[in-house]
Design a protein around this motif. Structure first.
Motif, mmCIF file in Angstrom:
data_model
loop_
_atom_site.group_PDB
_atom_site.id
_atom_site.type_symbol
_atom_site.label_atom_id
_atom_site.label_comp_id
_atom_site.label_asym_id
_atom_site.label_seq_id
_atom_site.Cartn_x
_atom_site.Cartn_y
_atom_site.Cartn_z
ATOM 1 N N ARG A 38 0.788 -1.220 0.000
ATOM 2 C CA ARG A 38 0.000 0.000 0.000
ATOM 3 C C ARG A 38 0.829 1.285 0.000
ATOM 4 N N TYR A 39 1.963 1.302 0.671
ATOM 5 C CA TYR A 39 2.731 2.525 0.856
ATOM 6 C C TYR A 39 4.199 2.354 0.480
ATOM 7 N N ILE A 40 4.863 3.508 0.339
ATOM 8 C CA ILE A 40 6.316 3.593 0.212
ATOM 9 C C ILE A 40 6.804 4.406 1.403
ATOM 10 N N TYR A 41 7.822 3.915 2.066
ATOM 11 C CA TYR A 41 8.418 4.609 3.207
ATOM 12 C C TYR A 41 9.853 4.962 2.833
ATOM 13 N N MET A 42 10.262 6.198 3.132
ATOM 14 C CA MET A 42 11.626 6.634 2.855
ATOM 15 C C MET A 42 12.179 7.305 4.109
ATOM 16 N N GLN A 43 13.463 7.054 4.389
ATOM 17 C CA GLN A 43 14.124 7.679 5.526
ATOM 18 C C GLN A 43 15.504 8.152 5.113
ATOM 19 N N ALA A 44 15.908 9.298 5.621
ATOM 20 C CA ALA A 44 17.272 9.792 5.491
ATOM 21 C C ALA A 44 17.970 9.476 6.805
ATOM 22 N N ILE A 45 19.025 8.663 6.742
ATOM 23 C CA ILE A 45 19.647 8.140 7.955
ATOM 24 C C ILE A 45 21.117 8.546 8.022
ATOM 25 N N ASP A 46 21.521 9.034 9.188
ATOM 26 C CA ASP A 46 22.926 9.320 9.489
ATOM 27 C C ASP A 46 23.449 8.134 10.300
ATOM 28 N N ASP A 47 24.223 7.248 9.672
ATOM 29 C CA ASP A 47 24.713 6.047 10.339
ATOM 30 C C ASP A 47 25.830 6.334 11.336
ATOM 31 N N VAL A 48 26.549 7.421 11.165
ATOM 32 C CA VAL A 48 27.651 7.744 12.066
ATOM 33 C C VAL A 48 27.110 8.023 13.472
ATOM 34 N N SER A 49 26.065 8.848 13.546
ATOM 35 C CA SER A 49 25.477 9.145 14.853
ATOM 36 C C SER A 49 24.337 8.194 15.194
ATOM 37 N N GLY A 50 23.906 7.374 14.238
ATOM 38 C CA GLY A 50 22.851 6.404 14.492
ATOM 39 C C GLY A 50 21.473 7.028 14.603
ATOM 40 N N LYS A 51 21.231 8.107 13.852
ATOM 41 C CA LYS A 51 19.957 8.810 13.950
ATOM 42 C C LYS A 51 19.304 8.940 12.578
ATOM 43 N N ASP A 58 4.282 7.899 1.633
ATOM 44 C CA ASP A 58 3.391 8.423 0.605
ATOM 45 C C ASP A 58 1.952 8.395 1.091
ATOM 46 N N THR A 59 1.108 9.117 0.397
ATOM 47 C CA THR A 59 -0.302 9.178 0.751
ATOM 48 C C THR A 59 -1.107 8.372 -0.254
ATOM 49 N N ASP A 60 -2.260 7.956 0.159
ATOM 50 C CA ASP A 60 -3.145 7.268 -0.764
ATOM 51 C C ASP A 60 -3.623 8.244 -1.820
ATOM 52 N N GLY A 61 -3.812 7.743 -2.997
ATOM 53 C CA GLY A 61 -4.298 8.591 -4.069
ATOM 54 C C GLY A 61 -4.951 7.762 -5.140
ATOM 55 N N LYS A 62 -5.379 8.429 -6.163
ATOM 56 C CA LYS A 62 -6.059 7.749 -7.259
ATOM 57 C C LYS A 62 -5.094 7.395 -8.393
ATOM 58 N N THR A 63 -3.802 7.579 -8.170
ATOM 59 C CA THR A 63 -2.824 7.256 -9.209
ATOM 60 C C THR A 63 -2.228 5.876 -8.938
ATOM 61 N N THR A 64 -1.355 5.447 -9.834
ATOM 62 C CA THR A 64 -0.723 4.144 -9.648
ATOM 63 C C THR A 64 0.315 4.216 -8.539
ATOM 64 N N LYS A 65 0.715 3.070 -8.049
ATOM 65 C CA LYS A 65 1.703 3.027 -6.963
ATOM 66 C C LYS A 65 3.039 3.587 -7.423
ATOM 67 N N THR A 66 3.415 3.355 -8.678
ATOM 68 C CA THR A 66 4.677 3.869 -9.200
ATOM 69 C C THR A 66 4.650 5.390 -9.283
ATOM 70 N N GLU A 67 3.533 5.947 -9.727
ATOM 71 C CA GLU A 67 3.418 7.406 -9.801
ATOM 72 C C GLU A 67 3.435 8.029 -8.411
ATOM 73 N N ARG A 68 2.787 7.384 -7.447
ATOM 74 C CA ARG A 68 2.812 7.890 -6.071
ATOM 75 C C ARG A 68 4.223 7.821 -5.491
ATOM 76 N N ALA A 69 4.964 6.762 -5.823
ATOM 77 C CA ALA A 69 6.339 6.630 -5.331
ATOM 78 C C ALA A 69 7.214 7.752 -5.882
ATOM 79 N N ALA A 70 7.058 8.065 -7.165
ATOM 80 C CA ALA A 70 7.843 9.144 -7.770
ATOM 81 C C ALA A 70 7.476 10.491 -7.157
ATOM 82 N N ALA A 71 6.206 10.728 -6.916
ATOM 83 C CA ALA A 71 5.782 11.987 -6.296
ATOM 84 C C ALA A 71 6.320 12.100 -4.870
#
Length: 115
Positions: A38-51, A58-71
């Protein structure tokens, strides 16, 4: 070991293999991507400090999953640029570089993030 356990073991090994070759910093974070049906999750991670610097789903929408991922990737790139981050390391996890994962990477590049 049944078939499902084999699949999960192979996925975990692939994830460890990909992940072992990269490490993010505050100036060049690791962008971790996770996907569900249903969703795509993205995180920006700093591994040096572990944070985790920040994350986005992403939010639900009326577009395809690929289009929602790009947005979502474009919104993520805008947030990275607000944080003054122009370089990042793309962590695809256990997923093939195909479909939604590929759309995310290409959208990040189009938005000006060097992945």
């Amino acid at each position: 070991m049944n078939t499902r356990q084999k699949v999960l073991a192979l996925r975990q090994a692939r994830k460890q293999r990909v992940r072992s070759k990269m490490e993010g910093t505050a100036q060049k974070p690791r962008i971790s991507v996770d996907r569900s049906n249903r969703y795509i999750y993205m995180q920006a991670i700093d591994d040096v400090s572990g944070k985790t610097i920040f994350g986005l789903r992403d939010t639900d929408g009326k577009t395809t999953k690929t289009e929602r991922a790009a947005a979502t990737a474009k919104a993520f790139a805008a947030r990275l640029q607000e944080e003054k981050i122009t370089h990042a390391i793309f962590d695809r996890g256990a997923y093939k570089y195909h479909g939604r994962i590929k759309a995310i990477a290409e959208a990040l590049r189009e938005a000006g993030i060097n992945v």
